[in-house]
Design a protein around this motif. Sequence first.
Motif, PDB file in Angstrom:
ATOM      1  N   VAL A 114      90.998  54.097  58.713  1.00 36.87           N
ATOM      2  CA  VAL A 114      92.391  54.226  58.325  1.00 36.87           C
ATOM      3  C   VAL A 114      92.449  54.763  56.894  1.00 36.87           C
ATOM      4  O   VAL A 114      91.891  54.155  55.975  1.00 36.87           O
ATOM      5  N   GLU A 115      93.108  55.863  56.713  1.00 32.61           N
ATOM      6  CA  GLU A 115      93.173  56.502  55.397  1.00 32.61           C
ATOM      7  C   GLU A 115      93.826  55.572  54.373  1.00 32.61           C
ATOM      8  O   GLU A 115      94.875  54.972  54.620  1.00 32.61           O
ATOM      9  N   GLY A 116      93.166  55.434  53.229  1.00 39.32           N
ATOM     10  CA  GLY A 116      93.694  54.607  52.159  1.00 39.32           C
ATOM     11  C   GLY A 116      93.424  53.127  52.317  1.00 39.32           C
ATOM     12  O   GLY A 116      93.842  52.327  51.477  1.00 39.32           O
ATOM     13  N   GLN A 117      92.725  52.729  53.394  1.00 35.95           N
ATOM     14  CA  GLN A 117      92.439  51.313  53.659  1.00 35.95           C
ATOM     15  C   GLN A 117      90.936  51.169  53.905  1.00 35.95           C
ATOM     16  O   GLN A 117      90.451  51.303  55.028  1.00 35.95           O
ATOM     17  N   GLU A 118      90.187  50.913  52.863  1.00 34.30           N
ATOM     18  CA  GLU A 118      88.737  50.821  52.986  1.00 34.30           C
ATOM     19  C   GLU A 118      88.334  49.679  53.906  1.00 34.30           C
ATOM     20  O   GLU A 118      88.856  48.562  53.818  1.00 34.30           O
ATOM     21  N   GLY A 119      87.400  49.967  54.803  1.00 38.56           N
ATOM     22  CA  GLY A 119      86.905  48.941  55.715  1.00 38.56           C
ATOM     23  C   GLY A 119      87.829  48.640  56.875  1.00 38.56           C
ATOM     24  O   GLY A 119      87.644  47.634  57.569  1.00 38.56           O
ATOM     25  N   TYR A 137      93.405  47.374  65.611  1.00 36.00           N
ATOM     26  CA  TYR A 137      92.890  47.460  64.249  1.00 36.00           C
ATOM     27  C   TYR A 137      91.741  46.477  64.044  1.00 36.00           C
ATOM     28  O   TYR A 137      91.747  45.365  64.601  1.00 36.00           O
ATOM     29  N   LEU A 138      90.793  46.879  63.209  1.00 33.20           N
ATOM     30  CA  LEU A 138      89.672  46.035  62.825  1.00 33.20           C
ATOM     31  C   LEU A 138      89.548  46.091  61.307  1.00 33.20           C
ATOM     32  O   LEU A 138      89.433  47.177  60.729  1.00 33.20           O
ATOM     33  N   VAL A 139      89.592  44.924  60.663  1.00 33.49           N
ATOM     34  CA  VAL A 139      89.503  44.823  59.211  1.00 33.49           C
ATOM     35  C   VAL A 139      88.181  44.148  58.868  1.00 33.49           C
ATOM     36  O   VAL A 139      87.986  42.969  59.175  1.00 33.49           O
ATOM     37  N   LEU A 140      87.257  44.875  58.249  1.00 35.54           N
ATOM     38  CA  LEU A 140      85.919  44.363  57.974  1.00 35.54           C
ATOM     39  C   LEU A 140      85.859  43.613  56.651  1.00 35.54           C
ATOM     40  O   LEU A 140      86.614  43.895  55.714  1.00 35.54           O
ATOM     41  N   ASP A 158     105.078  50.297  63.263  1.00 34.56           N
ATOM     42  CA  ASP A 158     105.667  50.966  62.104  1.00 34.56           C
ATOM     43  C   ASP A 158     104.557  51.151  61.064  1.00 34.56           C
ATOM     44  O   ASP A 158     104.059  50.162  60.518  1.00 34.56           O
ATOM     45  N   PRO A 159     104.136  52.385  60.772  1.00 38.17           N
ATOM     46  CA  PRO A 159     103.017  52.614  59.839  1.00 38.17           C
ATOM     47  C   PRO A 159     103.231  51.972  58.475  1.00 38.17           C
ATOM     48  O   PRO A 159     102.278  51.456  57.874  1.00 38.17           O
ATOM     49  N   GLY A 160     104.465  51.963  57.984  1.00 41.62           N
ATOM     50  CA  GLY A 160     104.738  51.354  56.692  1.00 41.62           C
ATOM     51  C   GLY A 160     104.502  49.847  56.715  1.00 41.62           C
ATOM     52  O   GLY A 160     103.916  49.277  55.784  1.00 41.62           O
ATOM     53  N   ALA A 164     101.536  47.676  54.676  1.00 41.44           N
ATOM     54  CA  ALA A 164     101.831  46.517  53.834  1.00 41.44           C
ATOM     55  C   ALA A 164     101.058  45.289  54.322  1.00 41.44           C
ATOM     56  O   ALA A 164     100.548  44.496  53.511  1.00 41.44           O
ATOM     57  N   PHE A 165     100.958  45.138  55.625  1.00 44.52           N
ATOM     58  CA  PHE A 165     100.207  44.026  56.210  1.00 44.52           C
ATOM     59  C   PHE A 165      98.727  44.127  55.831  1.00 44.52           C
ATOM     60  O   PHE A 165      98.103  43.143  55.424  1.00 44.52           O
ATOM     61  N   LEU A 166      98.143  45.310  55.958  1.00 49.07           N
ATOM     62  CA  LEU A 166      96.744  45.509  55.601  1.00 49.07           C
ATOM     63  C   LEU A 166      96.496  45.259  54.121  1.00 49.07           C
ATOM     64  O   LEU A 166      95.455  44.704  53.740  1.00 49.07           O
ATOM     65  N   ASP A 167      97.433  45.663  53.258  1.00 47.85           N
ATOM     66  CA  ASP A 167      97.279  45.407  51.827  1.00 47.85           C
ATOM     67  C   ASP A 167      97.157  43.918  51.540  1.00 47.85           C
ATOM     68  O   ASP A 167      96.434  43.503  50.621  1.00 47.85           O
ATOM     69  N   PHE A 168      97.867  43.099  52.328  1.00 44.14           N
ATOM     70  CA  PHE A 168      97.795  41.645  52.146  1.00 44.14           C
ATOM     71  C   PHE A 168      96.529  41.062  52.766  1.00 44.14           C
ATOM     72  O   PHE A 168      95.891  40.174  52.193  1.00 44.14           O
ATOM     73  N   VAL A 169      96.140  41.562  53.926  1.00 44.18           N
ATOM     74  CA  VAL A 169      95.030  40.967  54.687  1.00 44.18           C
ATOM     75  C   VAL A 169      93.660  41.345  54.128  1.00 44.18           C
ATOM     76  O   VAL A 169      92.751  40.510  54.058  1.00 44.18           O
ATOM     77  N   ARG A 170      93.479  42.600  53.734  1.00 43.08           N
ATOM     78  CA  ARG A 170      92.147  43.095  53.363  1.00 43.08           C
ATOM     79  C   ARG A 170      91.441  42.217  52.318  1.00 43.08           C
ATOM     80  O   ARG A 170      90.271  41.878  52.495  1.00 43.08           O
TER      81      ARG A 170
END
Length: 340
Positions: A114-119, A137-140, A158-160, A164-170
């Motif tokens: 995912v662009e802009g979301q490392e791992g 989705y898979l968050v490493l 909704d991509p936005g 935002a969810f990934l920014d919190f979870v990563r």
Amino acid sequence: MSEPRYFEKSGGGVVRHWQISRDGIRCHMAWGQVGGRTQGMSMTLDDEEHAERHLRKKISEKRRQGYVEVAAVGTAAPAAGVMADAKLLDVMRTQEEQRREGAWAGYWAGYEPVEGQEGVFTKFHDFAAGPGPFHEYLVLSADERRGLHFVVKAPGHDPGQVAAFLDFVRPRVEVAFDGRSHHKVALPSRIGQFDHVLFCAPSLNHYRYGGRLGTVLPILGCEIADEDTETLVEARLRGRHSMPSTTWDREPCPVLDLRFDLRSEHGFELLGGRTALREKTFKVYPRSMLDRGLRLLSEAGQGSRLEIRNHRRDVLALTRADLERGTPAEIDRFLLGDSA
């Protein structure tokens, strides 16, 4: 996990087998005919003592049915440390390729960063003829040896909101691996309609890939009780009438636990003349059962009651007299709380 107990029974020219093991609060069972297809199921109990009693009870039942315990053949656990240092994606790819053949051989093809979301990796599944299209989705974790998984169905994707969810979870992947079954964490600001995130340990994800994969999902505060047991969280996520956790544009699905004692001397018309309906302990129910209970309560006699428990563990106790005062109009506010 306890060692599997293996049983067999001969009759009618076939040999049937059955086995059981306990893993914490879960009992895993498998059965079938020797040389044929094996089926299985898992059951989640209230606590480890309850699970151990259940294991002993099922073994006693099978012995009464004529099953005899034998040495297990070919059920030895894999050696410790197999792929222990491998990255999660490699473990997942290896296990899935071993399990799936033919049309499923390319299941793991197509996952992209995912662009802009490392791992973070994603894949779109166009299952229009089955469950419908969805994004997976898979968050490493930082060392890429474990991770969190979540799914978003296409109509509510909704991509936005996902970003935002990934920014919190990563930065919080390890929350799901601290030994607790789940964590309900408040968001600093809402993502869409959601105000909390639920981090689920691998035990709530069927210990997939050697317990390396947990689950994460956005929720409303009213949808999971702060003090829910692992058993109740599993029921709310996967039980009958469970919360549609992969649908991000869903209506709120608040905690709705019911306990009731409804009696009618003349019988309930809605129940075909049955005179009583009772649930001794609080159980997870859908809203349709609450609506039905309210209709029955309106016909019930003296001493009848209907109790509703919400996500705060508050209890709203109703009698027929309460219905006459209009209390049911407050039920939604009671269930939704701050999410109303």
